[in-house]
Design a protein around this motif. Structure first.
Motif, short mmCIF file in Angstrom:
data_model
loop_
_atom_site.label_atom_id
_atom_site.label_comp_id
_atom_site.label_asym_id
_atom_site.label_seq_id
_atom_site.Cartn_x
_atom_site.Cartn_y
_atom_site.Cartn_z
N CYS A 148 0.84 -1.20 0.00
CA CYS A 148 0.00 0.00 0.00
C CYS A 148 0.87 1.25 0.00
O CYS A 148 1.77 1.40 0.83
CB CYS A 148 -0.92 0.00 1.21
SG CYS A 148 -1.94 1.48 1.30
N THR A 149 0.61 2.16 -0.94
CA THR A 149 1.38 3.39 -1.01
C THR A 149 0.64 4.54 -0.32
O THR A 149 1.13 5.66 -0.28
CB THR A 149 1.60 3.81 -2.48
OG1 THR A 149 0.32 4.07 -3.06
CG2 THR A 149 2.31 2.73 -3.27
N CYS B 89 -2.24 5.88 -1.39
CA CYS B 89 -2.66 6.84 -2.42
C CYS B 89 -4.09 7.32 -2.21
O CYS B 89 -4.55 8.26 -2.85
CB CYS B 89 -2.54 6.21 -3.81
SG CYS B 89 -3.78 4.94 -4.12
N MET B 90 -4.81 6.67 -1.34
CA MET B 90 -6.17 7.07 -0.93
C MET B 90 -7.25 6.80 -1.98
O MET B 90 -8.40 7.19 -1.78
CB MET B 90 -6.21 8.55 -0.54
CG MET B 90 -5.27 8.88 0.62
SD MET B 90 -5.44 10.55 1.19
CE MET B 90 -6.75 10.40 2.38
N CYS C 65 -8.63 3.96 -2.89
CA CYS C 65 -9.64 3.02 -2.41
C CYS C 65 -10.57 3.73 -1.44
O CYS C 65 -11.78 3.56 -1.47
CB CYS C 65 -8.98 1.82 -1.75
SG CYS C 65 -7.87 2.24 -0.40
N CYS D 237 -7.49 -0.25 -6.85
CA CYS D 237 -6.11 -0.12 -6.38
C CYS D 237 -5.13 -0.42 -7.51
O CYS D 237 -5.19 -1.48 -8.13
CB CYS D 237 -5.84 -1.07 -5.22
SG CYS D 237 -4.12 -1.01 -4.69
S1 SF4 Z 1 -5.70 2.17 -3.45
FE1 SF4 Z 1 -5.79 1.93 -1.24
S2 SF4 Z 1 -4.77 0.01 -0.83
FE2 SF4 Z 1 -4.21 0.59 -2.90
S3 SF4 Z 1 -2.29 1.69 -2.64
FE3 SF4 Z 1 -3.92 3.23 -2.65
S4 SF4 Z 1 -4.38 3.48 -0.47
FE4 SF4 Z 1 -3.24 1.58 -0.62
#
Ligand code: SF4
Ligand SMILES: Cc1cc2nc3c(=O)[nH]c(=O)nc-3n(C[C@H](O)[C@H](O)[C@H](O)COP(=O)(O)O)c2cc1C
Ligand code: SF4
Ligand code: SF4
Ligand code: FES
Lengths: 592, 176
Positions: free
Chosen positions: A544-545, A547-548, A550, A584
């Motif tokens: 998980c990066t 990235c927000m 999800c 994601c």
């Molecule tokens: S989409 Fe959600 S689970 Fe996937 S990297 Fe971004 S924050 Fe992490």
């Protein structure tokens, strides 16, 4: 010396893979640089998994190149045609040296597909040079009687390739025996089984073979009118059929006193379907040609007595007709030397699903399913575990891996609970959920039921509801038994084949994969991780990066986390919609 | 059951004035032929993209075929549409081969990107999203068809990109 030939495969599958661009590239280069070679087109040889295909035939032999995009086409023109040095790495099939795919064609016996991919389907002359219209010529020259032809077809052991496997010669005899001024011969090119594409390939690749088969059938049964009922989803097939019909009329293969046979007049036309699976059933098909709603009617009367416009009618499938000229020309004995005791000749299969070489193959009846999938089909994608093969579409069933030594013939396949059907083989691996597959087919038949019979109309709907419940985690003890009871009732109380066979996909999956049903019902688990509602979604903290994405997409705000920090899913509020998983970009959502 | 395909409502504003004279040659051609209902409907749909209410009436009046018979046929077959559609129809295959190769993801992604549900038309009237059962290109599953063009071996994002490219081209055309 003959020119080098460059032949591009322009079937629907080739075009979808970009073959038109490849063709155009070659054409423009030829024009720009004034290159002397013959640029031709053909249809599909069955190696759909290698499309676009380009064959180069020069004085040394034939080289079939696979996966040829525009760049590779340029390279081939430059090296092979320019410098006489074939680009061996791209060659997938040749008699001259070992290649990755030489065994694909070697293990096949091509009767139906004898011309597919070997000639230009839009040229009647090319068909004629490949023994085309020779069978009808033979009938005319040798003055063969109608009954002699019917006997030849009977002796060949040819059985209808549309699914049920009824002996073709017998059908023709019935139609022949019914006296009438007008008789019809119909070709069923509705190919409704989702996942089957044999008939499309034959119509696109060798339309004249089907037409010649129909002309012979018309002569033998005494028919004077013909109709090819083709589904509208096959525009290229319809186009090529119409081209072929025009050519055949011009050459006198259709019309009055065909080939000098006094009194034998016959013409045929293409009728486009309008999108209804049930119209593949013969009585519904005829209703549809008459311009009515395509609803099946009771038999008897059989089409041979009272069919299209109440006249005696003979209906066969595309592949059935394509066999006929070959049998007349080579004799029943040449045909029935292939196959098993009760299933003679060859059968075309459309391989698709989780298989490495998806495409068309033609094999003698009696080969094992395992050999078809592994020897010809090249096994399972990514070397995953082979789980089952679906045969017969919505009327058929799933044959599990442990029965893969079953041979392909009508009776052996029937014994498993599946049917031979029209020849679709959908290969499934460990990541396919069998309950989901059963649900898929019931959903299909439920939508396609014409609604005439209560059990087919309402029963399939009830089965679908139960299957939905099971795959959503709301299955209850007793659901399997309810499915079985409904299945038997639908089977026994439906008018046509659609209803009678609709339960097969459910019955075979219950028979061979009962444990999967039980896992869904009792443990609320989908062992193949397909049924979304039965999965648990968690975040892999390593991947998980933060990235927000999800978090923003979750419809119920079940995800929390700060930017650039690993996110967390609250299992209590998660409704298992699966959105986070699809959104994601970093594969950080884990299913379990 | 097939009858469930009838759309519950047919919006009258969708049925604005259509040029009914376009039907004349079609009716002339098929008028007294047996089995003409389906070709008449296919022809009408070819002209208008769907079968307008007034077209039913005109065909019935001029051929003498009962309106109920024509309507019955039109609602039986999946091919016929009773309301207008977008300029491009996106047919996402949900046949067996495509289903086991994740066709659902394709539809989901397109629904998301176009902001429509399966069967609906986008606000700019450019696209209608549809599900179909097998386009006969199963070896390239999952597959979709837009116009005469078939696209194989799709992924969700790949499908969205194809559609977006078409939209950009349409915009450029409109600006010129
Ligand atoms: S989409 Fe959600 S689970 Fe996937 S990297 Fe971004 S924050 Fe992490
Ligand atoms: C629901 C249903 C769908 C069918 N679909 C097809 C089809 O798409 N193509 C086909 O050739 N036969 C289909 N059949 C079988 C036909 O009714 C008929 O048996 C066949 O066309 C006869 O040709 P054959 O003797 O050459 O096999 C279907 C049958 C049923 C009950
Ligand atoms: S079994 Fe189903 S499809 Fe066949 S006639 Fe009855 S309702 Fe129609
Ligand atoms: S599965 Fe759906 S509800 Fe659950 S966390 Fe993911 S997006 Fe939210
Ligand atoms: S299943 Fe999608 S093209 Fe056949």
């Amino acid at each position: 010396m003959a020119n080098t030939q460059v032949i591009v495969g322009l079937g629907s599958c080739g075009i979808a893979a970009g073959a038109k661009k490849t063709y155009e590239k070659i054409r423009s280069l030829q024009e720009a640089e004034n290159l002397t070679f013959d640029l031709k087109q053909t249809s599909c040889v069955g190696m759909c998994y290698r499309e676009p295909l380009v064959e180069v035939i020069d004085e040394t032999g034939s080289y079939l190149y696979g996966d040829i995009d525009e760049n590779k086409a340029v390279e081939i023109l430059d090296k092979h045609l320019g410098q006489h040095s074939p680009v061996k790495d791209y060659v997938v099939q040749t008699d001259l040296f070992e290649t990755s795919d030489n065994d694909f064609l070697k293990n096949q016996v091509k009767v139906v597909l004898r011309n597919c991919g070997y000639m230009n389907p839009e040229s009647i002359e090319e068909y004629e040079t490949r023994e085309g219209y020779k069978a009808i010529r033979k009938i005319a020259n040798e003055k063969l009687e109608q009954t002699a032809i019917i006997q030849e077809i009977l002796d060949s052991g040819l059985r209808g390739r549309g699914g049920a496997g009824f002996p073709t010669g017998m059908k023709w005899k019935f139609a022949y025996n019914n006296e009438s001024d007008d008789k019809y011969i119909v070709c069923n090119a509705d190919e409704g089984d989702p996942g089957a594409f044999m008939d499309r390939s034959v119509l696109e690749g060798d339309p004249h073979a089907v037409i010649e088969g129909m002309i012979i059938g018309a002569y033998a049964t005494g028919a004077n009118h013909g109709v090819i009922y083709c589904r509208a989803e096959y525009p290229l097939a319809i186009k090529r059929l119409n081209i072929a019909l025009d050519q055949a009329r011009k050459k006198g293969y259709l019309g009055n006193d065909i080939m000098g046979m006094k009194g034998f007049s016959f013409d045929l036309f293409v009728k486009e379907g309008a999108g209804a699976f049930v119209c593949g059933e013969e009585t519904a098909l005829m209703a549809s040609i008459e311009g009515k709603r395509g609803m099946p009617t009771k038999r008897p009367p059989f089409p041979a007595e009272s069919g299209l416009w109440k006249k005696p009618t003979n209906i066969n499938n595309v592949e059935t007709y394509a066999n006929v000229p070959w049998i007349i020309l080579n004799g029943a004995g040449a045909y029935n030397k292939y196959g098993t005791e009760k299933s003679k000749g060859t059968k075309v299969f459309a391989l698709a699903g989780k298989i490495n070489r998806s495409g068309l193959v033609e094999v003698p009846m009696g080969m094992t399913i395992h050999d078809v999938i592994f020897k010809l089909g090249g096994g399972i994608i990514g070397n995953k575990k082979f789980k089952a093969v679906q045969m017969g579409g919505p009327s058929g069933g799933c044959i599990p891996e442990y029965l893969s030594n079953t041979i392909v013939d009508y009776d052996s396949v029937n014994a498993t609970g599946a049917i031979m059907g029209s020849g679709g083989m959908i290969v499934m691996d460990e990541s396919t959920c069998m309950v989901d597959v059963a649900k898929f087919f019931i959903d299909f038949t439920q939508k396609e039921s014409c609604g005439k019979c209560t059990f087919c109309r309402v029963g399939t709907k009830r089965m679908l509801e139960i299957l939905n419940r099971i795959t959503e985690g709301n299955g209850a003890e007793g659901d399997i038994e309810k499915l079985e009871e409904l299945a038997y009732q639908i089977r026994d109380n439906s008018l046509c084949g659609l209803g009678q066979t609709a339960p097969n996909p459910v019955l075979t999956t219950i028979k061979y994969f009962r444990d999967e049903y039980e896992a869904h019902i009792r443990d609320k688990k989908c062992p193949s991780m397909v049924c979304k509602q039965l999965l648990t979604y968690t975040v892999d903290e390593e991947k998980c990066t933060g990235c927000m994405v999800c978090l923003k997409n979750c419809p119920v705000d079940a995800i929390s986390g700060e930017r650039k920090q690993p996110h967390v899913i609250d299992q209590e509020s998660c409704i298992k919609c699966g959105l986070c998983y699809t959104k994601c970009k970093f594969d950080a959502i884990v299913l379990s | 059951m097939r009858i469930a395909r009838i759309k519950p409502e047919i919006k009258t504003e969708d049925q604005e004035a259509v040029d009914l004279s376009l039907l004349n040659p079609l009716i002339e051609k098929y008028k007294n032929k047996k089995g003409n209902v389906i070709p008449l409907l296919q022809g009408a749909q070819e002209i208008y993209g769907f079968i307008p209410r007034q077209a039913f009436k005109k065909i019935s009046d001029e051929t003498g075929i009962k309106l109920s018979d024509i309507y019955g046929v039109a609602t039986f077959y999946a091919q016929f549409r009773l309301s207008p559609v977008g300029k491009h129809i996106i047919k996402v295959c949900h046949g067996t081969a495509c289903h086991v190769q994740n066709a659902d993801t394709i539809t989901d992604s397109l629904e998301d990107a176009l902001k429509v549900k399966d069967g609906e038309t986008t606000e700019d009237k450019l696209f209608t999203l549809e599900s179909v059962a097998c386009l006969g290109c199963c070896s390239l599953a999952p597959v979709m068809m837009i116009g005469d063009e078939t696209y194989g071996k799709l992924t969700g994002s790949g499908a969205v990109k194809i559609v977006k490219d078409i939209r950009i081209k349409e915009k450029q055309k409109a600006e010129n």
